[in-house]
Design a protein around this motif. Structure first.
Motif, PDB file in Angstrom:
ATOM      1  N   THR A 176       0.805  -1.223   0.000  1.00 28.09           N
ATOM      2  CA  THR A 176       0.000   0.000   0.000  1.00 28.09           C
ATOM      3  C   THR A 176       0.836   1.271   0.000  1.00 28.09           C
ATOM      4  O   THR A 176       0.274   2.370   0.043  1.00 28.09           O
ATOM      5  CB  THR A 176      -0.924   0.013   1.235  1.00 28.09           C
ATOM      6  N   SER A 234      -5.667  -2.764   6.898  1.00 30.24           N
ATOM      7  CA  SER A 234      -6.779  -3.681   6.719  1.00 30.24           C
ATOM      8  C   SER A 234      -6.530  -4.620   5.545  1.00 30.24           C
ATOM      9  O   SER A 234      -5.944  -4.234   4.525  1.00 30.24           O
ATOM     10  CB  SER A 234      -8.089  -2.911   6.503  1.00 30.24           C
ATOM     11  N   THR A 244      -8.668  -5.806   3.489  1.00 32.50           N
ATOM     12  CA  THR A 244      -9.403  -5.363   2.302  1.00 32.50           C
ATOM     13  C   THR A 244      -8.614  -4.317   1.534  1.00 32.50           C
ATOM     14  O   THR A 244      -8.525  -4.366   0.297  1.00 32.50           O
ATOM     15  CB  THR A 244     -10.777  -4.789   2.696  1.00 32.50           C
ATOM     16  N   LYS A 245      -8.028  -3.376   2.255  1.00 30.27           N
ATOM     17  CA  LYS A 245      -7.227  -2.339   1.606  1.00 30.27           C
ATOM     18  C   LYS A 245      -6.005  -2.946   0.925  1.00 30.27           C
ATOM     19  O   LYS A 245      -5.652  -2.569  -0.204  1.00 30.27           O
ATOM     20  CB  LYS A 245      -6.793  -1.285   2.622  1.00 30.27           C
ATOM     21  N   ASP A 252      -7.253  -4.840  -2.206  1.00 29.62           N
ATOM     22  CA  ASP A 252      -7.682  -3.893  -3.242  1.00 29.62           C
ATOM     23  C   ASP A 252      -6.469  -3.309  -3.967  1.00 29.62           C
ATOM     24  O   ASP A 252      -6.490  -3.136  -5.194  1.00 29.62           O
ATOM     25  CB  ASP A 252      -8.506  -2.765  -2.624  1.00 29.62           C
ATOM     26  N   GLU A 253      -5.423  -3.023  -3.210  1.00 28.59           N
ATOM     27  CA  GLU A 253      -4.208  -2.477  -3.817  1.00 28.59           C
ATOM     28  C   GLU A 253      -3.501  -3.534  -4.660  1.00 28.59           C
ATOM     29  O   GLU A 253      -2.988  -3.234  -5.745  1.00 28.59           O
ATOM     30  CB  GLU A 253      -3.275  -1.953  -2.727  1.00 28.59           C
TER      31      GLU A 253
END
Length: 231
Positions: A62, A100, A102-103, A106-107
């Motif tokens: 991230t 997180s 999810t983050k 997603d990345e």
């Protein structure tokens, strides 16, 4: 007349586990070196392999990965499809910073979308264990790995490194051989990872040949069966 080899360009992309960090930075053994050796040994009569390593120790998915991948693909000197396969391993550092799942995922999807858009295929490696045994960390790692394994995008395949190279369930002797500091691998550990990656790619490249044969026979049902089996 010598047979013309099919060129295959592979990018191994990630953090310190891709860069091959061990012995407090005194030794570097990228797993990609073993991957290339095994591929050439097993398939060198059919393919010509070019394997690049792009790993940055300490970097987060991230915070840094996208810039690096974008730089590889955005350069005006970059060919339309610079790589045929991208082997992706990342997330260990993000989990350590309590980002997180999810983050993170997603990345990962946004980053790997760049090679996928060029027609490349992506081999996703699940995040391995570490020496720290912490229920919250373990649960979050399991959550992230579940998201990675369930990625159903076209052209995405997985290798469950977490299961294949465990930490806590290994015998003490194997752990001493494979694991360096509870987070990184020893040179022998990276060689094992490289072998596993090569074996998975060999399996998938064989699947590609099967799909080509199926396509030639114009059998859509057979083709769909091969695709599902390979994933």
């Amino acid at each position: 007349m010598p047979k013309t080899l099919q060129p295959l360009r592979i990018l191994c992309f990630g953090d310190s586990l891709t860069e091959g960090y061990s012995m407090y930075g005194m030794r570097w053994t990228p797993y990609s070196e073993t991957t290339k050796e095994v591929l050439e040994e097993q398939l060198g009569h059919e393919w010509s392999f070019d394997v690049d390593t792009d790993g940055v120790s300490g970097q987060l998915v991230t915070a840094g990965f996208m810039r690096r991948m974008d730089k590889l693909y955005a350069s005006p000197n970059t060919p339309p499809r610079p790589y045929d396969w991208v082997v992706f391993l990342g997330g260990t550092n993000d989990l350590a910073y309590s980002i997180s799942t999810t983050k993170i995922h997603d990345e990962i999807k946004a980053i790997t979308a760049l090679p996928l858009e060029t027609g490349a295929k992506v081999l996703m490696l699940t995040v391995p264990e570490c020496g720290v045994k912490n229920e919250k960390l373990d649960n979050r790692r399991n959550e992230l790995n579940k998201l990675i394994r369930e990625d159903a995008r076209e052209g995405v395949y997985t290798l469950d490194l977490n299961t294949l190279v465990p930490y806590h369930s290994m015998s003490e002797g194997d752990r001493d051989e494979i694991w360096d500091d509870g987070l990184h691998f020893t040179p022998a550990g990276y060689e094992r990872v490289g072998l596993l990656v090569a074996e998975r790619l060999i399996e998938l490249l064989g699947g590609q040949e099967k799909k080509a044969e199926v396509k030639g026979s114009e059998s859509g049902e057979q083709k769909n069966g091969v695709e599902e089996e390979d994933r």
